[in-house]
Design a protein around this motif. Structure first.
Motif, PDB file in Angstrom:
ATOM      1  N   ASP A  72      -0.896  14.904   8.849  1.00 32.40           N
ATOM      2  CA  ASP A  72       0.052  14.203   8.012  1.00 32.40           C
ATOM      3  C   ASP A  72      -0.070  14.734   6.596  1.00 32.40           C
ATOM      4  OD1 ASP A  72       1.617  12.471   6.624  1.00 32.40           O
ATOM      5  OD2 ASP A  72       0.893  10.669   7.629  1.00 32.40           O
ATOM      6  N   CYS A 130       2.965   4.216   5.477  1.00 31.19           N
ATOM      7  CA  CYS A 130       2.819   5.301   4.519  1.00 31.19           C
ATOM      8  C   CYS A 130       3.916   5.329   3.467  1.00 31.19           C
ATOM      9  CB  CYS A 130       2.787   6.608   5.296  1.00 31.19           C
ATOM     10  SG  CYS A 130       2.742   8.057   4.279  1.00 31.19           S
ATOM     11  N   ARG A 148       3.270   2.466  -3.279  1.00 36.52           N
ATOM     12  CA  ARG A 148       2.407   1.571  -2.475  1.00 36.52           C
ATOM     13  C   ARG A 148       2.121   0.293  -3.254  1.00 36.52           C
ATOM     14  NH1 ARG A 148      -0.338   6.769  -0.416  1.00 36.52           N
ATOM     15  NH2 ARG A 148       1.117   7.099   1.288  1.00 36.52           N
TER      16      ARG A 148
HETATM   17 MO    MO Z   1       0.600   8.868   4.774  1.00 32.45          MO
END
Ligand code: MO
Ligand code: MGD
Ligand code: MGD
Length: 741
Positions: free
Chosen positions: A23, A157, A317
């Motif tokens: 990722d 994510c 985030r």
């Molecule tokens: Mo991520």
């Protein structure tokens, strides 16, 4: 001589081209040298011919052979013989069993769960161990469709930022990675390029050689910020305010591109009115960046040509992360920088692959129960509880208008959990809630893994999975426009099997007779490639992929997606004003949404916690990726773990002094969700009021068998049900002074 040339001339060695599965935006093309006689891989390197990889791998994937042949690699199916769970240096106990026994047992247990509790009592849990189409959400999705399991919203994510970006621009398209070389000003906004997006750096360097200035907007002076021209320290979660003030100055000083705005945007008048109140002084009070610097940056941004933003996930985030991304995404259209090669913004290039048709791969037509509930993966802790109210909370609600209707069917408790490509005991918010759920004796858990991770410690059965060296796959990318093919280079280590094969065998054990569970991996991938009809995939033929290992999407070169509008939004324009947002329950105009945890109203602020430390003030905790880890995937490689040394908490000298903490002290970091022990690193490379714990350490490698996700709440960000990893409030206190010598 390059390694490729070296091995190409060696008759005892074959060279196989593949793709890094991890990722990471870079999705490197790699090459592996394999001894013909033994079949063992002896070397791995970055493919020199790939325009982005350019012959280099990162320090982690350079160690891929070490990881693959690691002594702790799982080589047989395992069945639990001890209690669930692990701890620091305490691992779950298992006995080796045959595949036959494992599959028969698992099929029997799954059938019993479905019989007693219904198909929705089964929950798949997966994320980004591999980003491959096949070993990721390929055969697994066929399987879970056929079973009718609960669905999983993959939100951990990037979801908040993606949603915000899509409201403004309509697709996750943006500046081509190669084109950063043409920019004269580059804003790296909430991203640590040198750690998490290494292959972009060579293009940034090329731009710098031609005089470009690079500014890093980050709460931390990261490696990238140190290498940049300037570090602009910003308080976490306040980027929206900064962007609003930039627009205030740009519009106020008439520096916007009136022609581009007129032709290709909607809502300029409302935007201008909105940002009037966003003076640099107001934003300075929120962001901590001096008003004068904000003003100067706005002018510099609007008048330097071309200017490009690289934004990534750090700044989304947060509770207001979606709105922040939506707001920042307005900037390039306002100054018309989409017109220029080396202008614009890149969040992700995945939008180039968005029309890749996966229906043949995933077979939604097989879904037994289309109305099955969807669980938000960030709320795994709630989903695994037996409390109906918490189970209801775990249902995926991406927008405010999706608030729980009273009387909603919440479905059965999760009775069987199948984990692949993920390590939720370490990587998912609210670790103690996740661990408590995983510890339930009545929960049947299967984990497909390379290693006995923190999550595997809780499994009833662990199934050994192959790594990318041992399996077929196809990969899109989110940091460039190349589709990649991965060919297996070596035979499976031990008795490990590709995820696709494990699901194939599970389907067989459950008696699923559908022909799609007989198809071979290579056939599935060839069929996937050949089934694409959209023009952007015309260059991505099976033959080209077999020959080169990658193929560039059939996009114009250079690729300036929004040079002439063409926004795939409802209006066809960049939406400064978004009707869709209004309909979805949001402010239709860019705005600033503060983190809602630091407001001092939450029940985390209990008096007993405060009385424990001299300075009761809480700090904002962020936990971005450590340089040598990739989420938790490389924690097992001793050499990489050695580079990170130990789990630490970086803190500003002022915050440390206020708590009588010295560098090297062992500190307790806690809030009402949990606590974790870390070693303090006192540093000026951080904004005051913020602490930083590089992640993601395995719990079992951490002092008290816990990691930083102890203090991360499950609550969703404002958009997409996204995670709020960097929006945590914590208390910090020393538990032991460092020994001075
Ligand atoms: Mo991520
Ligand atoms: N080496 C390494 N590479 C990785 C990963 C890894 O774990 N290790 N993980 C991979 C994955 S899964 C992903 S999603 C990507 C992530 O890629 P990025 O999103 O680029 O993540 P980071 O490189 O950590 O950059 C995030 C930066 O945001 C900063 N930040 C935190 N909060 C805020 C904020 O509110 N505002 C601003 N402006 N900045 C903020 C952090 O300090 C950090 O420097 O990287 C991938 N690449
Ligand atoms: N505190 C904090 N927490 C975070 C983050 C953060 O920045 N801070 N970042 C978040 C982000 S951005 C992400 S993307 C998530 C990632 O969270 P996860 O997706 O859980 O990522 P990993 O922890 O790397 O776990 C992936 C696991 O998949 C396994 N794996 C790899 N390839 C294969 C395969 O082919 N088959 C099978 N069966 N298994 C495989 C690996 O061995 C590894 O254990 O973590 C999130 N958690």
């Amino acid at each position: 001589m390059s390694r490729h040339e070296l091995y190409a001339n060696d008759p005892a060695v074959s060279v196989i081209t593949g793709a890094c599965p991890h990722d990471c935006p870079d999705t490197c093309s790699w090459q592996v040298a394999v001894k013909r006689e033994s079949g063992a891989a002896i070397d791995i390197w970055g493919n020199a011919s790939h325009p982005i990889t350019q012959g280099k791998l990162c320090g982690k994937v350079d160690r891929y052979l070490e990881r693959t042949y690691h002594a702790e690699r799982l080589t047989t199916p395992l069945r639990r013989v001890g209690p669930k769970g692990g701890g620091r240096n305490v691992r779950g106990q298992f006995e080796p069993i045959s595949w036959e026994t494992a599959l028969a047992d698992i099929a029997a247990r799954l059938s019993a769960v479905v019989e007693e509790w219904g198909n929705q009592a089964v929950l798949p849990y997966s994320y980004s161990g591999t980003l491959g189409y096949l070993q990721g959400e390929g055969m697994a999705v066929r399987f879970f469709n056929r079973l009718g399991a609960s669905k999983l919203a993959r939100t951990i994510c990037s979801e908040a930022g993606f949603e915000g970006y899509l409201y403004t621009l309509g697709a996750t398209l943006g500046t081509a990675t190669e084109d950063y070389a043409h920019a004269k000003l580059i804003l790296i906004w909430g991203s640590n390029t040198l750690t998490s997006n290494l292959h972009l750096w060579q293009f940034i360097q090329a731009a710098r050689k031609k005089g470009a200035r690079v500014v890093a907007i980050d709460p931390a002076r990261t490696r990238t910020a140190k290498a940049a021209y300037e570090w602009l320290p910003i308080r976490p979660g306040t980027d929206g305010a900064l962007a609003l003030a930039l627009m205030h100055v740009i519009i106020g000083e008439n520096l916007h591109d009136a022609e581009y705005v007129e032709k290709y945007t909607v809502g300029f008048a409302q935007l201008a009115e909105r940002v009037q109140e966003w003076t640099p002084e107001r934003a300075a009070a929120i962001t901590g960046i001096p008003a004068e610097r904000i003003r100067a940056l706005a002018v510099e941004y609007a008048t330097t040509r071309p200017t490009a933003i690289r934004i990534n996930y750090g700044m989304q985030r947060h509770a207001g992360g979606g709105m922040a991304m939506r707001t920042i995404a307005c900037l390039p259209a306002l100054i018309g920088s989409w017109r220029e090669q080396g202008g614009g913004i890149q969040l992700s290039t995945s939008g180039g692959f968005r029309r890749l048709d996966v229906t043949g791969l995933q077979r939604p037509d097989l879904r037994r129960d289309p109305a099955a509930r969807t669980i938000n993966m960030n709320r795994l802790g709630d989903a695994l509880s037996l409390d109906p109210a918490r189970i209801a909370l775990s249902h995926y609600r991406p927008r405010p208008i999706d608030a729980t209707p009273t009387g909603e069917q919440i479905g059965p408790p999760v009775k069987a959990l199948i984990v692949y490509n993920a390590n939720p005991a370490a990587a998912t918010p609210d670790q103690s809630a996740v661990m408590a759920g995983l510890a339930r004796e009545d929960l049947f858990t299967v984990v497909m893994e390379h290693f006995q991770t923190d999550t595997a410690d809780y499994a009833d059965y662990i199934l050994p999975a192959t790594t990318q060296l041992e399996q077929w796959d196809i990969h899109q990318a989110y940091g460039h426009n190349f589709l990649s093919l991965n060919r297996p280079a070596i035979a499976p280590v031990g008795e490990s099997l590709p995820n696709a094969e494990i699901f194939r065998r599970l389907a067989h054990a459950l008696g699923y007779a559908d022909a799609c569970f007989l198809e071979e991996d290579e056939t599935i991938l060839r069929t996937l490639v050949q089934a694409q009809t959209q023009p952007e995939f015309a260059t991505c033929t099976w033959e080209a992929l077999l020959r080169d290992g990658y193929a560039r999407l059939n996009l114009p070169d250079p690729y300036l997606p929004f040079a002439q509008g063409n926004y795939p939004t409802p209006s066809g324009k960049c939406e400064f004003y978004s009707q869709r947002m209004a309909a979805d329950g949001y402010d239709p105009l860019p705005t600033y949404v503060a983190g809602d945890w630091g407001s001092g109203t939450g029940d985390w602020e209990d008096a007993s916690a405060q009385s424990l430390i001299p300075n009761p003030q809480s700090l904002t905790c962020i936990s971005p990726p450590a340089h040598s880890f990739l989420n938790t995937s490389f924690g097992v490689v001793d050499r990489l773990r050695g580079r990170e040394k130990e789990p630490v908490l970086q803190m500003h000298p002022a915050d440390a002094a206020a708590r009588q903490i010295a560098d090297g002290d062992t500190v307790r970091v806690w809030n009402e969700l949990g606590e974790v022990t870390l070693t303090a690193r006192v540093t000026e490379d951080l904004v005051p009021g913020t602490v930083l714990a590089p992640g993601i350490w395995w719990a079992s490698h951490s002092p008290d068998g816990r990691n930083i996700n102890q203090i991360v709440r499950q609550d969703e960000a404002d958009m997409g049900g996204g995670a709020c990893f960097y929006d945590a409030q914590v208390f910090v206190a020393a538990v032991q002074q460092a020994v001075e010598d």
